[in-house]
Design an enzyme around this catalytic site. Structure first.
Site, short mmCIF file in Angstrom:
data_model
loop_
_atom_site.label_atom_id
_atom_site.label_comp_id
_atom_site.label_asym_id
_atom_site.label_seq_id
_atom_site.Cartn_x
_atom_site.Cartn_y
_atom_site.Cartn_z
CB SER A 9 27.83 -10.63 -12.87
OG SER A 9 28.41 -11.39 -13.91
CG HIS A 34 24.89 -13.65 -11.36
ND1 HIS A 34 23.62 -14.13 -11.10
CD2 HIS A 34 25.09 -13.81 -12.69
CE1 HIS A 34 23.07 -14.56 -12.23
NE2 HIS A 34 23.95 -14.37 -13.21
CG ASP A 36 26.74 -15.08 -15.66
OD1 ASP A 36 25.55 -15.41 -15.57
OD2 ASP A 36 27.14 -13.91 -15.49
CG MET A 38 28.36 -18.42 -20.12
SD MET A 38 28.90 -16.94 -20.99
CE MET A 38 28.19 -15.68 -19.93
CG HIS A 67 22.56 -17.63 -14.97
ND1 HIS A 67 22.61 -16.44 -15.67
CD2 HIS A 67 21.66 -18.41 -15.64
CE1 HIS A 67 21.78 -16.49 -16.70
NE2 HIS A 67 21.20 -17.68 -16.70
CG MET A 69 23.40 -18.68 -19.07
SD MET A 69 23.98 -17.04 -19.59
CE MET A 69 25.19 -16.73 -18.31
CG MET A 138 18.28 -14.18 -19.23
SD MET A 138 19.72 -13.83 -18.17
CE MET A 138 20.83 -13.00 -19.31
CG ASP A 182 22.23 -11.36 -15.74
OD1 ASP A 182 22.95 -10.38 -15.97
OD2 ASP A 182 22.67 -12.53 -15.72
#
Length: 227
Positions: A9, A34, A36, A38, A67, A69, A138, A182
């Site tokens: 990540s 990875h 993320d 957001m 991912h 979110m 998570m 994660d």
């Protein structure tokens, strides 16, 4: 244990020196990147978007593990599909028509995953198992890197592992559904997650802060093998 994968990540990396971190991670033998995403609504933070992912894809040969979110992933799917994602994981909590969302990802020829927050029950997975390549448990509440692993999630990982095993036995499925974890994964927690059933470890802060990523990952794998 031999099939264990590491997804690196970049959330807490120094973005000014991101290329250096990516090179170190690749040389250390990580399997995935990875990413993320957001939106400041589903989680109280903002991060990267599809243009950053597209730019990284041009420079990095790793498998791109994206991912989402975000509150409304359906509105953003096309842009992330086009950005070069190899896997897109959406959160069950924000997908009222989860089967439809996963079908769009499947149709694009991209691997599909579903993420579960710590308090989200696993029964929401039961009727979409045939569309899944990965389940993300998570092990912290999402939104920020550097949090502590929640011990109660070991039992949840084990339950997800059991769900996957039962499904694959009943359906005689040869395709492996990965179980990713994660949050708070490091030398002291990785073996707990793996022995509970995890097959993919997302590692950010612990790996970024390691003096030598290759040495750190070697030690982590040795810790897991020794129990």
């Amino acid at each position: 244990m031999d099939n264990l994968k590491i997804s690196f990540s970049i959330l807490n990396c120094d973005f000014f020196n991101l290329s250096k971190s990516l090179n170190q991670a690749q040389q250390a033998g990580v399997d995935m990147l990875h990413l993320d995403v957001m939106d400041g609504h589903f989680v109280p933070n903002l991060s990267i978007g599809p243009y950053v992912i597209r730019s990284l894809k041009e420079k990095c040969s790793l498998f791109f593990d994206v991912h989402l979110m975000v509150d409304n992933p359906d509105c953003l799917l096309d842009s992330f599909i086009e950005s070069g994602a190899d896997l897109i994981t959406v959160h069950a909590e924000v997908c009222p028509h989860l089967q439809h969302t996963l079908a769009r990802i499947n149709k694009a020829g991209i691997k599909a995953g579903v993420a579960l927050n710590p308090s989200t029950p696993i029964y929401c997975l039961e009727h979409v198992m045939d569309q899944l390549d990965l389940i993300l448990v998570m092990t912290v509440n999402p939104g920020f890197g550097g949090q502590q692993f929640i011990p109660a999630m070991e039992d949840k990982i084990a339950k997800v592992s059991g769900l996957v095993e039962n499904y694959q036995l009943q359906q005689d499925k040869k395709k492996r559904i990965e179980i990713q974890v994660d949050g708070g994964i490091g030398l002291d927690t990785a073996s707990r997650a793996v022995y509970a059933g995890a097959t993919v470890l997302v590692m950010g802060t612990s790996l970024c802060n390691a003096p030598d990523m290759a040495v750190y990952l070697k030690q982590l794998r040795e810790n897991i093998k020794s129990g």
